[in-house]
Design an enzyme around this catalytic site. Structure first.
Site, PDB file in Angstrom:
ATOM      1  N   LYS A 182      22.379  16.325  -1.524  1.00 55.28           N
ATOM      2  CA  LYS A 182      23.825  16.138  -1.130  1.00 55.28           C
ATOM      3  C   LYS A 182      24.326  14.860  -1.935  1.00 55.28           C
ATOM      4  CE  LYS A 182      26.144  15.047   3.372  1.00 55.28           C
ATOM      5  NZ  LYS A 182      25.942  15.018   5.020  1.00 55.28           N
ATOM      6  N   MET A 231      32.561  12.465   5.359  1.00 54.51           N
ATOM      7  CA  MET A 231      31.571  13.219   6.089  1.00 54.51           C
ATOM      8  C   MET A 231      31.821  13.430   7.446  1.00 54.51           C
ATOM      9  SD  MET A 231      27.820  11.839   4.021  1.00 54.51           S
ATOM     10  CE  MET A 231      28.168  10.331   4.429  1.00 54.51           C
ATOM     11  N   SER A 257      28.678  18.126   7.221  1.00 54.33           N
ATOM     12  CA  SER A 257      29.108  17.676   6.029  1.00 54.33           C
ATOM     13  C   SER A 257      27.965  18.079   4.878  1.00 54.33           C
ATOM     14  CB  SER A 257      29.156  16.157   6.197  1.00 54.33           C
ATOM     15  OG  SER A 257      28.081  15.548   6.388  1.00 54.33           O
ATOM     16  N   SER A 258      27.044  18.724   5.020  1.00 54.58           N
ATOM     17  CA  SER A 258      26.080  18.976   4.052  1.00 54.58           C
ATOM     18  C   SER A 258      26.541  20.468   3.474  1.00 54.58           C
ATOM     19  CB  SER A 258      24.588  19.089   4.381  1.00 54.58           C
ATOM     20  OG  SER A 258      24.296  17.693   5.008  1.00 54.58           O
ATOM     21  N   ILE A 278      24.910  13.686  11.403  1.00 52.92           N
ATOM     22  CA  ILE A 278      25.080  12.723  12.528  1.00 52.92           C
ATOM     23  C   ILE A 278      25.869  13.401  13.663  1.00 52.92           C
ATOM     24  CG2 ILE A 278      27.264  11.796  11.683  1.00 52.92           C
ATOM     25  CD1 ILE A 278      26.361   9.062  12.473  1.00 52.92           C
ATOM     26  N   GLY A 279      26.338  14.922  13.382  1.00 51.76           N
ATOM     27  CA  GLY A 279      27.041  15.455  14.395  1.00 51.76           C
ATOM     28  C   GLY A 279      27.004  17.051  14.041  1.00 51.76           C
ATOM     29  N   GLY A 280      25.641  17.268  13.359  1.00 50.75           N
ATOM     30  CA  GLY A 280      25.465  18.763  13.215  1.00 50.75           C
ATOM     31  C   GLY A 280      25.768  18.979  11.716  1.00 50.75           C
ATOM     32  N   SER A 281      25.709  18.166  10.687  1.00 47.71           N
ATOM     33  CA  SER A 281      25.949  18.151   9.398  1.00 47.71           C
ATOM     34  C   SER A 281      25.035  18.943   8.458  1.00 47.71           C
ATOM     35  CB  SER A 281      26.236  16.891   8.837  1.00 47.71           C
ATOM     36  OG  SER A 281      27.290  16.238   9.331  1.00 47.71           O
TER      37      SER A 281
END
Length: 618
Positions: A182, A231, A257-258, A278-281
């Site tokens: 990433k 992100m 974000s990934s 950090i929230g499903g990334s």
């Protein structure tokens, strides 16, 4: 001079008129959308909504205007130069690799799973250079349609060659395996832009901990992949590198974000890679695109040397973790990274090696499941994926299945947004100051830019509308907090974690299976609209439980029919229904969760789900 001054005044008047026109049109659109969802509203509520929408849009326009300064224009020029250089760089690499393609059979290499590929690299059947060239060519081809690669890592050629010429008696665990990274994962001599111009040219002096350990273990980091600006959305778009599309359907997003990692791996351009969550990334891109993703317990792998957009926020801890074509690929990366080299680079990482015996154990597991968290209802395809996985495991000799209801998820999501926005969004606004703003961030920025008094009005108004409790709850959470309130929130998080863990242990659970997200891969343009749709993912960032995603099925016409009959309860549901419609044939995953520091057990449960799904498919 007089003529120039007159022209300048005229331009200012024109800009002001255009801004007012934009504010009026946007405000009317907001109120119209609300009225369409809720029908006839009382006059007082309509007036309050209009005021809230007007001020919110005004803040967006002001923010947009503030980013047209001289510094912003210079940064925009820097972005354009980077984009041109990126296109030339990738095109040149593509030409060179295309000429080399005739020298070997790439398909024979790309068709190997990670265990087979590693075995052939270890015994010398394949060289690191052969594998590197095959995957680099495929990555560039996949990126040509999805725009998932930001740039090749030029040193990867030297790293692969050096590995082939070393005469070590024992090859390292990742010998010759290509790994994608990433874009925010630091590499010496490269910048981590996170989608903003101010970071262009800020080259890293040293490798990040992850990059250093991967090289130490014999891997060949070979390309960097795209991410959303800051992100903080579950799409993958930024002004520096542009938008990354779904690897199968170009009208849909690959997640974030990934997102670049998910698209590249699912598209076959990489076999294993590294992202952050950090929230499903990690989990959302894996679910959207159709690969495996794993979010470890937060401090299992070091984040040292990785770039962030919100620095100093530790209420919700981010995790660095793997994405791969299979669970085995995630296991391999975890085995390689949980080592003494990692602990010596970053002593804050607990010295816990990967416990292979736990992953390979045949002890019977008690697995709970749920298809609705009580906060956001998952679409029919995502609910069916859970039930399909449970049905496949129900007769497995190593599994006992029980139903599980997670406690007070609405309260948990309120805590998540409260902690993530404890500064009122100031850090994010500073990070994006004088930057071209990706439109997916507009909704989030409009919310954080609203003054506190107006947010309170918005929350109060929403509470007056039947069924709008969720939106009112999150609106009230996003605001600056004094220190004593922040400490109270952190204490509330500790108490909720104990409550959740007690419920878990009361059921005697080893793992839980639940939706990977509220919907399958969404249409583009919705990623910043309903961040609370990530509730199934955010919950386990907040609790710091290891969690992974495994693809198990695809969206069917029957799923689409059920979705068309689904009645939205509020504006969020309406938006999600619009975003999810038309996803027939796209991958759907499930999320598998375990207790903190039980990462190996979580991966074992993921492997059971993966094997059951594959056996049923064949």
């Amino acid at each position: 001079r007089g003529k120039r001054a007159l022209r300048a005044d005229g331009k200012r008047v024109l800009r002001s008129t255009m801004a007012l026109s934009e504010m009026w049109d946007a405000t009317c659109a907001v109120v119209s959308d609300v009225a369409a969802v809720y029908g006839d509203l009382p006059v007082g509520v309509k007036k309050a909504l209009f005021l809230t929408a007007a001020v919110g849009v005004a803040y967006k326009v002001v923010l947009k205007a503030s980013n047209t300064s001289v510094r912003a224009r210079r940064r925009a020029a820097t972005v354009r130069r980077r984009q041109d250089a990126q296109k030339r760089n990738i095109a040149a690499m593509h030409r060179v690799e295309s000429r080399r393609a005739a020298d070997q059979d790439d398909e024979a290499i790309l068709s190997l799973d990670v265990s087979e590929l590693r075995a052939q690299l270890q015994d010398g059947t394949l060289t690191a250079e052969q594998v590197h060239h095959a995957y680099l060519r495929e990555a560039l081809c996949v990126s040509a349609t999805s725009n998932c690669v930001t740039e090749p890592i030029h040193e990867s050629f030297e790293w692969a060659t050096r590995l082939d010429h070393e005469k070590e008696p024992e090859k390292p665990i990742l010998f010759g395996l290509p790994v994608s990274l990433k874009e925010n994962i630091g590499i010496e001599g490269y910048d981590c832009t996170v989608g903003v111009a101010k970071n262009i040219g800020a080259l890293a002096d040293v490798h990040s901990a992850v990059t250093e350990v991967l090289l130490h273990q014999g891997a060949v980091p070979f390309v960097r992949t795209n991410l959303p600006q800051s992100m903080l959305t579950f799409e993958c778009s930024n002004p520096v590198y542009g938008e990354t599309s779904h690897p199968v359907d170009g009208t849909r997003t690959c997640g974030g974000s990934s997102g670049g990692e998910g698209a590249l791996i699912a598209g076959g351009g990489s076999i294993i890679g590294m992202g952050g969550d950090i929230g499903g990334s990690i989990r959302i891109p894996a679910h959207f695109s159709g690969c495996v993703g794993f979010k470890p317990t937060s401090r299992r792998i070091s984040a040292k040397g990785n770039e962030k957009s919100i620095k100093g926020q530790y209420g919700i801890r981010a995790s660095v973790g793997p994405l791969a074509q299979s669970v085995e690929g995630c296991v391999l990366l975890m085995r390689a990274l949980c080592c003494e080299k990692m602990w010596s680079i970053d002593p804050s990482v607990p010295p816990i090696p990967f416990r292979l015996e736990q992953f390979q154990s045949t002890r019977k597991l008690r697995i709970g499941y749920y298809d609705f968290d009580g906060f956001m209802e998952a679409t029919p395809a995502c609910q069916r994926a859970v039930h399909r996985s449970i049905d496949l495991l129900r007769d497995h000799p190593e599994v006992t299945i029980v139903h599980f209801k997670p406690p007070r998820v609405a309260h948990a999501i309120f805590l998540y947004f409260s902690l993530m926005s404890a500064d009122g969004g100031t850090t994010l606004l500073k990070f994006l100051e004088n930057e071209e703003i990706d439109e997916r961030l507009n909704g989030l920025l409009a919310l954080v830019a609203l003054p506190l008094w107006l947010r309170r009005i918005a929350s109060a108004v929403l509470k007056l509308i039947p069924g709008q409790e969720r939106i009112a709850l999150i609106s009230s959470a996003v605001r600056p907090k004094p220190v004593d309130e922040l400490w109270a929130l952190q204490h509330a998080l500790d108490e909720y974690t104990q409550e959740f863990t007690k419920a878990w242990k009361t059921h005697g659970l080893d793992a839980v299976i639940c939706p990977a997200h509220t919907l399958p891969a969404s249409k583009k343009g919705y990623g910043g609209s309903v961040l609370a749709s990530c509730s199934y993912d955010m919950l386990y960032n907040m609790l710091d439980y290891p969690a992974g995603v495994v693809p198990v099925t695809h969206v069917t016409p029957e799923d689409e029919q059920l979705l068309s009959e689904w009645e939205p309860k509020d504006a969020w549901d309406k938006t999600l229904k619009q975003a999810a419609t038309g996803a027939t044939g796209l991958s759907v995953g499930v999320q598998v969760v375990s207790l903190p520091w039980q990462d190996e057990l979580c991966l074992r449960a993921m492997k059971l789900v993966e094997q059951a799904a594959e056996e049923h498919l064949h």
